[in-house]
Scaffold this active site. Sequence first.
Site, PDB file in Angstrom:
ATOM      1  N   ALA A 223       0.767  -1.162  -0.004  1.00 56.74           N
ATOM      2  CA  ALA A 223      -0.127   0.236   0.017  1.00 56.74           C
ATOM      3  C   ALA A 223       0.946   1.345   0.135  1.00 56.74           C
ATOM      4  O   ALA A 223       0.394   2.420  -0.526  1.00 56.74           O
ATOM      5  CB  ALA A 223      -1.050   0.038   1.053  1.00 56.74           C
TER       6      ALA A 223
ATOM      7  N   THR B  70       0.380   5.534  -1.568  1.00 58.79           N
ATOM      8  CA  THR B  70       0.032   6.638  -0.794  1.00 58.79           C
ATOM      9  C   THR B  70       0.203   7.886  -1.224  1.00 58.79           C
ATOM     10  O   THR B  70      -0.626   8.997  -1.278  1.00 58.79           O
ATOM     11  CB  THR B  70       0.817   6.567   0.517  1.00 58.79           C
TER      12      THR B  70
ATOM     13  N   PHE C 248      -2.856   1.088   5.406  1.00 60.03           N
ATOM     14  CA  PHE C 248      -3.870   0.527   6.357  1.00 60.03           C
ATOM     15  C   PHE C 248      -3.323   0.950   7.872  1.00 60.03           C
ATOM     16  O   PHE C 248      -3.975   1.339   8.627  1.00 60.03           O
ATOM     17  CB  PHE C 248      -3.790  -0.898   6.302  1.00 60.03           C
TER      18      PHE C 248
ATOM     19  N   GLN D 129       0.455  -6.432  -3.432  1.00 64.64           N
ATOM     20  CA  GLN D 129      -0.553  -6.627  -2.670  1.00 64.64           C
ATOM     21  C   GLN D 129      -1.762  -5.514  -2.903  1.00 64.64           C
ATOM     22  O   GLN D 129      -2.685  -5.790  -2.300  1.00 64.64           O
ATOM     23  CB  GLN D 129      -0.200  -6.639  -1.270  1.00 64.64           C
TER      24      GLN D 129
ATOM     25  N   ILE E  33      -4.583  -3.464  -4.756  1.00 65.52           N
ATOM     26  CA  ILE E  33      -5.600  -3.847  -5.566  1.00 65.52           C
ATOM     27  C   ILE E  33      -6.150  -2.818  -6.584  1.00 65.52           C
ATOM     28  O   ILE E  33      -7.321  -2.674  -7.196  1.00 65.52           O
ATOM     29  CB  ILE E  33      -6.720  -4.397  -4.921  1.00 65.52           C
TER      30      ILE E  33
ATOM     31  N   HIS F 119      -3.710  -9.829  -4.263  1.00 64.59           N
ATOM     32  CA  HIS F 119      -5.007  -9.789  -3.629  1.00 64.59           C
ATOM     33  C   HIS F 119      -6.006  -9.512  -4.464  1.00 64.59           C
ATOM     34  O   HIS F 119      -7.214  -8.656  -3.924  1.00 64.59           O
ATOM     35  CB  HIS F 119      -4.970  -8.744  -2.381  1.00 64.59           C
TER      36      HIS F 119
ATOM     37  N   ASN G 112      11.044   1.928   2.590  1.00 60.71           N
ATOM     38  CA  ASN G 112       9.894   2.216   3.277  1.00 60.71           C
ATOM     39  C   ASN G 112      10.179   3.432   4.016  1.00 60.71           C
ATOM     40  O   ASN G 112      11.360   3.754   4.202  1.00 60.71           O
ATOM     41  CB  ASN G 112       9.678   1.273   4.401  1.00 60.71           C
TER      42      ASN G 112
HETATM   43  P1  NAD Z   1       0.248  -1.616   5.262  1.00 63.30           P
HETATM   44  O1  NAD Z   1      -0.702  -0.419   5.136  1.00 63.30           O
HETATM   45  O2  NAD Z   1       0.415  -2.536   6.232  1.00 63.30           O
HETATM   46  O3  NAD Z   1       2.070  -0.867   5.081  1.00 63.30           O
HETATM   47  C1  NAD Z   1       2.339   0.172   4.334  1.00 63.30           C
HETATM   48  C2  NAD Z   1       3.784   0.166   4.777  1.00 63.30           C
HETATM   49  O4  NAD Z   1       4.284   1.246   3.541  1.00 63.30           O
HETATM   50  C3  NAD Z   1       3.976   0.771   5.923  1.00 63.30           C
HETATM   51  O5  NAD Z   1       5.187   0.157   6.470  1.00 63.30           O
HETATM   52  C4  NAD Z   1       4.307   2.394   5.606  1.00 63.30           C
HETATM   53  O6  NAD Z   1       5.347   2.779   6.632  1.00 63.30           O
HETATM   54  C5  NAD Z   1       4.965   2.256   4.241  1.00 63.30           C
HETATM   55  N1  NAD Z   1       4.568   3.791   3.451  1.00 63.30           N
HETATM   56  C6  NAD Z   1       3.582   4.260   3.617  1.00 63.30           C
HETATM   57  N2  NAD Z   1       3.672   5.203   2.701  1.00 63.30           N
HETATM   58  C7  NAD Z   1       4.890   5.141   1.945  1.00 63.30           C
HETATM   59  C8  NAD Z   1       5.649   5.882   1.128  1.00 63.30           C
HETATM   60  N3  NAD Z   1       5.179   7.044   0.568  1.00 63.30           N
HETATM   61  N4  NAD Z   1       6.945   5.380   0.515  1.00 63.30           N
HETATM   62  C9  NAD Z   1       7.337   4.227   1.209  1.00 63.30           C
HETATM   63  N5  NAD Z   1       6.855   3.506   2.172  1.00 63.30           N
HETATM   64  C10 NAD Z   1       5.425   4.088   2.619  1.00 63.30           C
HETATM   65  O7  NAD Z   1       0.228  -2.149   3.841  1.00 63.30           O
HETATM   66  P2  NAD Z   1       0.595  -3.460   3.205  1.00 63.30           P
HETATM   67  O8  NAD Z   1       1.838  -3.961   3.873  1.00 63.30           O
HETATM   68  O9  NAD Z   1       0.565  -3.248   1.670  1.00 63.30           O
HETATM   69  O10 NAD Z   1      -0.707  -4.360   3.749  1.00 63.30           O
HETATM   70  C11 NAD Z   1      -1.775  -4.038   3.733  1.00 63.30           C
HETATM   71  C12 NAD Z   1      -2.952  -4.778   2.923  1.00 63.30           C
HETATM   72  O11 NAD Z   1      -4.037  -4.002   2.216  1.00 63.30           O
HETATM   73  C13 NAD Z   1      -2.393  -5.218   1.535  1.00 63.30           C
HETATM   74  O12 NAD Z   1      -3.207  -6.350   1.168  1.00 63.30           O
HETATM   75  C14 NAD Z   1      -2.531  -4.055   0.639  1.00 63.30           C
HETATM   76  O13 NAD Z   1      -2.479  -4.260  -0.678  1.00 63.30           O
HETATM   77  C15 NAD Z   1      -4.160  -3.646   0.980  1.00 63.30           C
HETATM   78  N6  NAD Z   1      -4.257  -2.386   0.814  1.00 63.30           N
HETATM   79  C16 NAD Z   1      -3.977  -1.979  -0.620  1.00 63.30           C
HETATM   80  C17 NAD Z   1      -4.233  -0.507  -0.747  1.00 63.30           C
HETATM   81  C18 NAD Z   1      -4.076  -0.190  -2.448  1.00 63.30           C
HETATM   82  O14 NAD Z   1      -4.468  -1.155  -3.271  1.00 63.30           O
HETATM   83  N7  NAD Z   1      -3.371   1.112  -2.646  1.00 63.30           N
HETATM   84  C19 NAD Z   1      -4.304   0.399   0.033  1.00 63.30           C
HETATM   85  C20 NAD Z   1      -4.689   0.031   1.211  1.00 63.30           C
HETATM   86  C21 NAD Z   1      -4.437  -1.175   1.642  1.00 63.30           C
END
Ligand code: NAD
Length: 255
Positions: free
Chosen positions: A31, A35, A42, A108, A110, A126, A223
């Site tokens: 995710a 961002t 999340f 991961q 979507i 996912h 990260n």
């Molecule tokens: P997570 O929220 O658990 O972790 C996100 C990580 O990314 C964190 O460690 C955070 O510190 C880091 N982060 C945030 N912004 C950043 C940036 N600009 N640059 C570098 N690092 C950054 O997310 P996850 O590990 O992907 O797991 C959550 C689950 O929810 C997964 O299945 C994910 O795909 C899904 N999800 C997907 C989306 C999407 O499709 N965009 C959004 C939210 C959650």
Amino acid sequence: MFLRKKDNAEELVRTAGLISQSNHLVALTGAGCSTESGIPDFRSPGGLWKKYDPAVYADYSYFLKDPSRFWEMSVELLPLLENALPNAAHLALAKLEKGNILKTIITQNIDDLHQKAGSSKVIELHGSYRAAACLTCERDVSLDEMKRLLNKPYPECPYCRGTLKPKVILFGEALDPDILRQATIEAGKADLLLIIGTGLEIYPASFVPSVTKQHGGKLILINNERVSRPHKADIFLQGKAAEILPEILSLVNHR
Ligand code: NAD
């Protein structure tokens, strides 16, 4: 070895060197890669879970009992996902694929943003928000149709009035075994894995770095903060993915 942010310059050069020499570069994205495209993750402050309790809004067994909560969250999320544009991190990865350096992205996410950026070899662990299927008759329903049906607490299948579920994996739901197999093969082939914007807390995505490591591959972690399960990364680059990846790209020797 873990390095501080101030050391990034040296580590960026080392990373670019490893990428230039790699035979099978793979990226694992989470995710945090999206961002900066305006899609909240999340776990960070302001992340989705602060507003929507995952045990209610994104849990598979809860969805089967009452899909309306999930769809309540989706009404807010869908326009965000549809309007989001790829950021510099997605674009840098797409360029690495075009240069035949990056072989596969295991994501991961979507949100479809890797594909919007031009990447074609994307394994979606996912699933994707772009389609749904009926839990009863199993017929597929397109995103446009799904949106049209969203005028009730939850959309019903236009064919049999069963419950529609987007083709995304919810908590407690099994991954597609074929997708998981493809991801495991790619992780095993990778001599270098870029792990971008993921907390590595969700199984089985969190196993991907271990597979690469077991096969002798190196891990590069990108990260904005330290992750609690770093899987013995060879290099840690702390900062925003959309800043770090273009910097790496500019240093890579294009073949
Ligand atoms: P997570 O929220 O658990 O972790 C996100 C990580 O990314 C964190 O460690 C955070 O510190 C880091 N982060 C945030 N912004 C950043 C940036 N600009 N640059 C570098 N690092 C950054 O997310 P996850 O590990 O992907 O797991 C959550 C689950 O929810 C997964 O299945 C994910 O795909 C899904 N999800 C997907 C989306 C999407 O499709 N965009 C959004 C939210 C959650």
